[in-house]
Design a protein around this motif. Structure first.
Motif, PDB file in Angstrom:
ATOM      1  N   TYR A 118       1.703   2.686  -3.333  1.00  0.00           N
ATOM      2  CA  TYR A 118       0.626   3.327  -4.087  1.00  0.00           C
ATOM      3  C   TYR A 118       0.445   4.789  -3.675  1.00  0.00           C
ATOM      4  O   TYR A 118      -0.347   5.509  -4.255  1.00  0.00           O
ATOM      5  N   THR A 119       1.194   5.213  -2.657  1.00  0.00           N
ATOM      6  CA  THR A 119       1.046   6.598  -2.195  1.00  0.00           C
ATOM      7  C   THR A 119       2.173   7.482  -2.703  1.00  0.00           C
ATOM      8  O   THR A 119       3.256   7.001  -3.024  1.00  0.00           O
ATOM      9  N   ASN A 128      -8.727   7.772   2.099  1.00  0.00           N
ATOM     10  CA  ASN A 128      -8.000   6.701   2.755  1.00  0.00           C
ATOM     11  C   ASN A 128      -7.245   7.292   3.933  1.00  0.00           C
ATOM     12  O   ASN A 128      -6.493   8.257   3.786  1.00  0.00           O
ATOM     13  N   GLU A 162       5.574   5.291  -7.202  1.00  0.00           N
ATOM     14  CA  GLU A 162       4.380   5.497  -8.043  1.00  0.00           C
ATOM     15  C   GLU A 162       4.664   6.536  -9.125  1.00  0.00           C
ATOM     16  O   GLU A 162       4.157   6.424 -10.237  1.00  0.00           O
ATOM     17  N   LEU A 193      -4.549   0.024  -7.813  1.00  0.00           N
ATOM     18  CA  LEU A 193      -4.716  -0.343  -6.400  1.00  0.00           C
ATOM     19  C   LEU A 193      -5.157  -1.802  -6.243  1.00  0.00           C
ATOM     20  O   LEU A 193      -4.831  -2.450  -5.244  1.00  0.00           O
ATOM     21  N   GLY A 199       0.809  -1.223   0.000  1.00  0.00           N
ATOM     22  CA  GLY A 199       0.000   0.000   0.000  1.00  0.00           C
ATOM     23  C   GLY A 199       0.840   1.269   0.000  1.00  0.00           C
ATOM     24  O   GLY A 199       0.470   2.272  -0.606  1.00  0.00           O
ATOM     25  N   ARG A 259      -8.804   8.148  -5.885  1.00  0.00           N
ATOM     26  CA  ARG A 259      -8.780   9.249  -4.927  1.00  0.00           C
ATOM     27  C   ARG A 259     -10.148   9.656  -4.424  1.00  0.00           C
ATOM     28  O   ARG A 259     -10.240  10.397  -3.448  1.00  0.00           O
ATOM     29  N   HIS A 292      -4.826  -4.011  -2.541  1.00  0.00           N
ATOM     30  CA  HIS A 292      -5.714  -4.060  -1.369  1.00  0.00           C
ATOM     31  C   HIS A 292      -6.539  -5.350  -1.320  1.00  0.00           C
ATOM     32  O   HIS A 292      -6.619  -6.073  -2.283  1.00  0.00           O
ATOM     33  N   LYS A 325      -2.902   9.044  -2.603  1.00  0.00           N
ATOM     34  CA  LYS A 325      -2.712   7.903  -3.496  1.00  0.00           C
ATOM     35  C   LYS A 325      -2.508   8.321  -4.945  1.00  0.00           C
ATOM     36  O   LYS A 325      -2.848   9.421  -5.353  1.00  0.00           O
ATOM     37  N   TRP A 333      -4.634   2.615   6.311  1.00  0.00           N
ATOM     38  CA  TRP A 333      -5.278   2.279   5.024  1.00  0.00           C
ATOM     39  C   TRP A 333      -6.787   2.138   5.164  1.00  0.00           C
ATOM     40  O   TRP A 333      -7.396   1.317   4.482  1.00  0.00           O
ATOM     41  N   ASN A 384      -3.982   9.377   3.421  1.00  0.00           N
ATOM     42  CA  ASN A 384      -3.004   8.838   2.481  1.00  0.00           C
ATOM     43  C   ASN A 384      -3.255   9.435   1.100  1.00  0.00           C
ATOM     44  O   ASN A 384      -4.402   9.493   0.646  1.00  0.00           O
ATOM     45  N   SER A 433     -10.180   2.912   4.313  1.00  0.00           N
ATOM     46  CA  SER A 433     -10.973   3.591   3.297  1.00  0.00           C
ATOM     47  C   SER A 433     -12.281   4.050   3.901  1.00  0.00           C
ATOM     48  O   SER A 433     -12.937   3.297   4.623  1.00  0.00           O
TER      49      SER A 433
END
Lengths: 599, 599
Positions: free
Chosen positions: A430-431, B266, A437, B445, A427, B262, B449, B258, B198, B256, B200
């Motif tokens: 992905y940030t 998160n 990324e 992603l 994870g 988006r 996840h 990402k 993480w 976070n 969500s």
């Protein structure tokens, strides 16, 4: 940030000195001033500036995308100009040029290795000097003495930048369909009218001038690529003495907002749509390079080297991503190895998990294979320019056939490396708090620009391997076979891999013949992308065999090379087998597909 | 935007009615109120709301990432709340629940098909209702009557949202290592202390309350997964009568940032780090779900369905990307077909180039294969709940083995579809002016996840295929063989593909045995990711054979299915052959690799 997070210097040294014998180039007249010491000094300097000036602004250039300021000019974060100034001050722009331009004439091989540091540190920032030097090379090769003096010299001195203006909104891959017009004037100049799309570095405040190299059609030119000519169109007009005059009629018409590679401004430019320029006539003032109708040939001088360097950029992004993933995998702890049932035992670094090692080893095989291929091609460019007659011809011919692979293979597989670098980070990868990324987003451009994968496939199968009644393919096969011959003689692992590679080389040659058996380009070319992928993996397997033969000793570096070679031969080369089956069957699935059934 | 740019309704109808016989579910008691008409009405409504309310805000949610506002709460673009209100007003949140919750109890298969429209339109927005419904399902299955009434009902009524709080900064894939503590109180509640990563939907202003489902350890619980319990921890405390009280001690500790996805906030959440809550004790108030130490089992009730739905989300992104690429390929003109030498002839739509058709056909094979697999699994979930005894058992067992594939295969190959959708668009696809680059970023992603690829591979090879002394594998093989048997009886193309699939099924069974031959989990599991990929392609080849057997007639739709099936069998299934070779060799490359040689 240190340069060791960008590229492995140990690997560069191995490739340059233990494999390619780069110090031997110093025996050639143009490079007689040089030695391994001067090459090393250039690599040291490049690594240092890249790590200290380029890398620190890489995220900033991504987050603060170029925009059009109140004065209508492109605005960048201030750090970009400073980083590029450090690049210029170091003498990099003139490095491959001779003393007549104030340069130290280093071999292209060394210059490319040095440049990879900048691409790894900030591919977006590195595009400005890349385009500049490609343009200067073109002008030095094809321009008049006056054009070289007025337009190339300021670029080589690092004072100006350049662009390649090929695409138009309606014509990208299909360059024969460009419509920008160039109208000859009584004074020998031309006036240009038209719109160019995807122009990297098309506008910025980084230099006093920008030298656009523009493809356009003269009146009554034949349709298609034969009617295309090449022009120098400066952003600011340049007097006979090199002094800057008024603005030329080149207008920034818009910016493209990209997924990545944002450090490089990408623009839509209008030529000749503003007010009349000095002298009364409308249009952007342009200077013909070479002959009318020979524009694409001149541009390909630039494009071919640019393609090799785009491949190198893909490698650099993959390489730094790999080093980031490796560092993360050594630090981050998670879980216990398979079979470790003791939940109270401490967690292990994730590099202890075989699947993480698989992802790292795959990245290593892709990025080190890609770097070796890129530097091999750079060496061919040196040989083409400074070898003996036979070496020059061979280097030219081999480069022809390798260029589409050197461009496309890293663009595909070093992007895959970036994908795996994200996956290793989980994870976190992905940030935007981590670097990987952005590498992935930046690298996604490489399969598109300077000729898409599809275009490279057509180039390889449709032109390069069939050139000279198949001489391109024969040379490639011969080159690869020379290596497998040495490997068989060496015995051991190398011989075993030669036993895997030889049949793949045979199949490559065989399917090429089968695809062209009845001379129907439609059937052959419908399979060009699969052919490109298969040929690419065969070539990189050969590159790995070459590295395996060159490496010696039993230290960690040598064992790492062996592990990556093993990975490539066991996990990667076998992927070509079903591709060759498909090619051998001259598959017509996509050719015969009725588009109406899609959807 | 119309729903036809999100998914193909013709394809949904084919899969639901011509293949899966979904209208037959209306013969089962729970669905007796239903018919194809009511199913169709739900699909119509979902397509309409998704196209009209979700799709128009998709780019906005990407561009205006969630941020923390001056009041410390997460701020979203206003359109998100409006879109979710439309979703709620349509009755979607309660659709799979019975009249006791105000729902109309549609089969899960139909609900998933409907939900795919929302995922295709805005995967970021769709995550809120997805998490909510997964949480409500868990509570209805494992909660007390009081918990269902107080916490599940408001979710089902669309008034509240929910989260899954599993990961912590130091524990993601390794859930046994979470450290959040849950301390029992005299009143039967618990107080929680810890940090969850993480999460969500962990904070937003979209609803009055958020029901967090939190994994934590009770005092003296054993180490590892056996010491984990599950708790309801509402953002706002809820009285016995369901009324809202004071804020619980759950604090937003950070967002976070990402690469994509988006629209879904998160978060990093702190439990029990603020002031003491009512009653004087510190900590976040939590309510135990089920028994202590059974938390992970309860959570997996939610996770398994979530994994199937993550796979569906990957499909939806791939599917809409494909439809976008297809529309572009039909409009954009460029070049002339191979062999077309007349440069003055008009340019053709790029779909006329075989390589573009190849990229489109590959996408079609991936996304339609993925959708069929996802809906097949959804049907198994219905069968597990409402079939007869034998059907329930079979559905349960088959779902067990298919779930890691239904999660990972679309996450890999429908991401590849998005990559190809960019490539079809050329440079335009790399810009944010077009939709496809966002799909690609969003979809990246999915391999991470709800269990990474690596975790899915371990689940498949380490647990699912060996469960019940290999019963999982036997059931899978038996299911696939039943189809190849029918295909051989049907003759023609189907029989030919069965001739390709049967040996692949044999090899899958064979390598499973070989990998586990000496019972050493280290060797077997070091190959788990390659195994997962090979098994995935075999399963999706079977899904394509199923579709080929179900399709009839000779219209464009039917011919399109046949073309995609052909593509899968000729271009994709053969990729498993070198993978099986590697597995059969029980490769130890990654297992034995000394991490010190990397770098």
């Amino acid at each position: 940030m240190t340069s060791s997070q960008l590229l492995s210097r140990r690997d560069l040294d191995f490739l340059l000195y233990e494999w390619l014998g780069t110090e031997g180039l110093a025996a050639r007249a143009p490079f007689a001033e040089h030695s391994r010491d001067t090459f090393d000094a250039m690599l040291d300097l490049a690594g240092e500036i890249a790590a200290e000036r380029f890398a620190p602004i890489n995220k900033l250039l991504d987050a603060e995308e170029p925009r059009i300021g109140p004065d209508g000019r492109v605005v960048h974060p201030a750090g970009l100009a400073e980083a590029l100034r450090a690049y210029t001050d170091s003498g990099m722009p003139s490095a491959t040029f001779g003393p007549e331009f104030g340069g130290m004439r280093v071999p292209f091989t060394v210059a490319q290795a040095a440049f990879a540091y900048f691409q790894a540190a900030s591919v977006g920032a590195s595009a400005y000097p890349l385009l500049a030097s490609a343009g200067a090379n073109l002008l030095v090769a094809h321009g008049t003495a006056d054009q070289i003096e007025r337009f190339a010299r300021p670029i080589i001195e690092g004072r100006w930048y350049g662009t390649m203006c090929l695409s138009e909104p309606q014509a990208g891959s299909s360059l024969g369909d460009i419509t920008t017009r160039a109208v000859p004037q009584d004074d020998g100049t031309y006036r240009l009218f038209g719109t160019k799309m995807w122009i990297s570095g098309g506008d910025h405040g980084l230099s006093e001038n920008i030298v656009h190299l523009v493809l356009a059609r003269t009146p009554d030119a034949p349709a298609g690529v034969k009617g295309i000519s090449l022009f120098i169109v400066p952003k600011v007009l340049v007097g006979p003495d090199g002094s800057l005059g008024e603005r030329n009629d080149v207008a920034l018409a818009g910016l493209n907002h990209k997924m990545g590679y944002r450090g490089t401004t990408n623009t839509l430019l209008n030529f000749g749509e503003g007010q009349a320029t000095p002298g009364g006539a409308a249009g952007a003032v342009g200077h013909l390079v070479g002959e009318e109708g020979r524009g694409l040939a001149c541009m390909f001088h630039m494009m071919n080297e640019a393609r090799v360097t785009v491949g190198l950029g893909a490698v650099a992004l993959g390489y730094t991503g790999y080093l980031h993933a490796l560092a993360y995998a050594r630090e981050r702890t998670q879980g216990r190895p398979a079979g470790g049932k003791d939940a109270s035992a401490p967690m292990v670094p994730i590099i202890d998990h075989p699947d993480v090692r698989r992802m790292l080893l795959a990245q290593k095989a892709y990025v080190e294979g890609g770097l070796a291929l890129s530097l091999y091609c750079a060496r061919l460019i040196d040989d083409r320019a400074s070898g003996d007659e036979a070496a020059r011809r061979r280097a030219h011919d081999l480069l022809e056939v390798l260029t589409p692979i050197a461009k496309s293979w890293p663009s595909q597989w070093c992007l895959t490396a970036n994908d795996l670098a994200i996956q290793v980070h989980g994870g976190y990868g992905y940030t935007r708090d981590y670097a990987v990324e952005q590498f992935y987003r930046d690298n996604r451009l490489n399969p598109i620009h300077e000729g898409t994968h599809g275009v490279q496939g057509l180039d390889l199968l449709g032109r390069k391997v069939v050139a000279g009644s198949g001489a391109g393919l024969r040379l490639l096969v011969e080159t690869l076979r020379a290596t497998t011959g040495r490997a068989r003689a060496a015995g051991g692992e190398a011989a075993a891999y030669a036993g895997l590679l030889d049949p793949a080389i045979d199949r490559l040659a065989e399917v090429t013949g089968v695809l062209w058996a009845d001379g129907d380009p439609a059937v052959a070319l419908a399979n060009a992308s699969v052919y490109l992928e298969a040929a690419g993996h065969v070539v990189v397997a050969w590159i790995w065999l070459e590295q395996l033969l060159a490496v010696s000793g039993n230290d960690a570096f040598a064992e790492g090379k062996r592990a990556a070679a093993r990975y490539f031969f066991l996990y990667e080369l076998p992927k070509t087998s079903p591709q060759f089956d498909l090619l051998a069957a001259r598959d017509r699935t996509t050719l015969d597909l009725d588009p109406a059934v899609l959807g």
